[in-house]
Design an enzyme around this catalytic site. Structure first.
Site, PDB file in Angstrom:
ATOM      1  N   HIS A  39     -18.200 -23.179  10.449  1.00 11.83           N
ATOM      2  CA  HIS A  39     -18.876 -24.116   9.532  1.00 11.83           C
ATOM      3  C   HIS A  39     -20.049 -23.451   8.824  1.00 11.83           C
ATOM      4  O   HIS A  39     -20.736 -24.083   8.026  1.00 11.83           O
ATOM      5  CB  HIS A  39     -19.346 -25.360  10.277  1.00 11.83           C
ATOM      6  CG  HIS A  39     -20.645 -25.217  11.031  1.00 11.83           C
ATOM      7  ND1 HIS A  39     -20.911 -24.168  11.893  1.00 11.83           N
ATOM      8  CD2 HIS A  39     -21.750 -26.012  11.065  1.00 11.83           C
ATOM      9  CE1 HIS A  39     -22.111 -24.326  12.414  1.00 11.83           C
ATOM     10  NE2 HIS A  39     -22.652 -25.427  11.925  1.00 11.83           N
ATOM     11  N   HIS A  41     -18.035 -31.307   9.557  1.00 11.37           N
ATOM     12  CA  HIS A  41     -17.791 -30.331  10.619  1.00 11.37           C
ATOM     13  C   HIS A  41     -18.275 -30.807  11.988  1.00 11.37           C
ATOM     14  O   HIS A  41     -18.345 -30.023  12.927  1.00 11.37           O
ATOM     15  CB  HIS A  41     -18.389 -28.954  10.280  1.00 11.37           C
ATOM     16  CG  HIS A  41     -19.792 -28.959   9.780  1.00 11.37           C
ATOM     17  ND1 HIS A  41     -20.151 -28.448   8.555  1.00 11.37           N
ATOM     18  CD2 HIS A  41     -20.938 -29.403  10.346  1.00 11.37           C
ATOM     19  CE1 HIS A  41     -21.455 -28.571   8.378  1.00 11.37           C
ATOM     20  NE2 HIS A  41     -21.956 -29.142   9.458  1.00 11.37           N
TER      21      HIS A  41
END
Length: 396
Positions: free
Chosen positions: A322, A266
């Site tokens: 995330h 991420h």
């Protein structure tokens, strides 16, 4: 390739006072002034493309909000990836349908013996076979390669964790959150300084924290290639830790079948097609969520996490959150949260947690946003496939 069937924007809000719109998947009031100012800076970058996407877990970062997505034309921004290149999640399913407290404690004890946490690293270099193959010109990686062998298979600090979870699918799962350790930090820091120098030499008036490498510069390809190596190293780091966790399970519980490994970074930038153009999409604390693509959205050590599949939402540049995202800074959490209350909450939930004293309050559940709100705010981005309840956690 032109994208079709783009649905009307269904997020929470749009800010249209800047050069480009800012599309939010959370209320503006939830973002915080610092992160909002950073989002406005992104929207005024001359090389930014289409709009800025801000995910529902977003909060202030360094130069760019964590939980931000920036697409650019002919430019790459090291700080829009961040210092922990390739930081991300790995999940693995076991064939266990339950696990007792005594076994959990034994497993976590063994994990702590074999996986260094915080600033610690291995005392000996790890097997080089785990390292990604080096291709092309990688000057910073080459300089740091031998040190990286000691850091391979280590957790790091901050919000990194190893967690054992019980899934709504009836299986016990393992989740690891980690990054590229000092290797990624060194690559990121080096190229950010290069970008600052280039932009200063050109008289660029833009915020120095968002200094960029133009595609015409030799450093664009150098950073891209070294960043991609760090992405592979971060994956190898998670895989080696996962191997040590698997060994701990087997040592305590005997033969176990492991399957369904999922890896999702991420913190990265990648060239992708969006709205009919090839652009460089920077995700800083944001997960790619193409249609049908599996991903992970962790809560905190006291709340559920989620395995999801993406919906391929065009306006988010095929992205989602995330995690839950911080609701307060680490310093504020240590200063204001009630340690006894946070520890009691985890104990009552039956979680073998990592709160040992006030210094750990920066990773207490109270320092994070409400994960249920975060998930509601991104219903148009992902479908939940498995809910994961925390059983035991090792924190960085």
């Amino acid at each position: 390739m032109t994208q079709t069937n783009v649905r009307p924007f269904s997020g929470k809000a749009v800010i249209d006072t800047e050069a480009l719109p800012i599309k939010l998947w959370l209320d503006e009031s939830e973002l915080g002034q610092g992160a909002l100012d950073q989002a406005r800076d992104l929207a005024n970058l001359p090389y930014a493309f289409r709009h800025i996407a801000i995910m529902p877990d977003s909060h202030q970062g360094y130069g760019m909000p964590i939980g931000g997505v920036l697409a650019t034309r002919d430019a790459i921004v090291p700080n829009a990836v961040g210092v922990d290149i390739g930081c991300g999640m790995g999940s693995l399913r076991t064939d266990l349908d339950d696990i007792g407290t005594a076994d959990l404690k034994a497993i976590m004890k063994q994990i702590r013996k074999t996986v260094p946490v915080g600033s610690a690293h291995h005392k000996t270099p790890q097997d080089e076979a785990w390292m990604p193959e080096r291709k092309g010109e990688l000057p910073v990686v080459e300089a740091q390669y031998d040190r990286a062998l000691y850091q391979l298979g280590t957790l790091g600090g901050g919000n990194h964790f190893i967690e054992v979870q019980k899934g709504s699918d009836g299986h016990v799962w393992i989740m690891v959150h980690s990054g590229s350790r000092n290797l990624g930090f060194t690559v990121a820091s080096h190229y950010h300084e290069v970008a600052k120098s280039l932009n200063e030499a050109d008289g660029d008036p833009l915020p120095p924290d968002l200094s960029h490498l133009p595609k015409t510069s030799e450093f664009f390809a150098l950073y891209r290639d070294e960043m991609n190596y760090c992405l592979e190293f971060a994956l190898a780091n998670r895989q080696l830790m996962m191997e040590r966790v698997k060994q701990a399970f087997v040592e305590v519980m005997g033969d176990i079948d492991f399957s369904h490994f999922i890896n999702k970074p991420h913190n990265f930038a990648a060239e992708e097609a969006h709205f009919g153009e090839r652009v460089m999409v920077h995700r800083k604390g944001a997960t790619r969520a193409r249609a049908g693509e599996w991903g992970m959205i962790p809560g905190s050590q006291g709340t559920r996490s989620f395995l999801v599949t993406g919906k391929g939402e065009a306006f988010s540049f095929h992205s989602c959150s995330h995690g839950a995202g911080r609701v307060m800074s680490r310093a504020r959490a240590r200063k204001t949260l009630d340690f006894k209350a946070e520890a009691k909450r985890l104990k009552e939930q039956g979680v073998l947690h990592a709160l040992r004293g006030r210094k750990d309050l920066d990773e207490a559940p109270g320092s994070y946003k409400d994960i249920d709100t975060v998930m509601r705010n991104q219903k148009d981005l992902v479908d939940v496939q498995v809910e994961l309840a925390p059983l035991a956690v090792v924190k960085g």
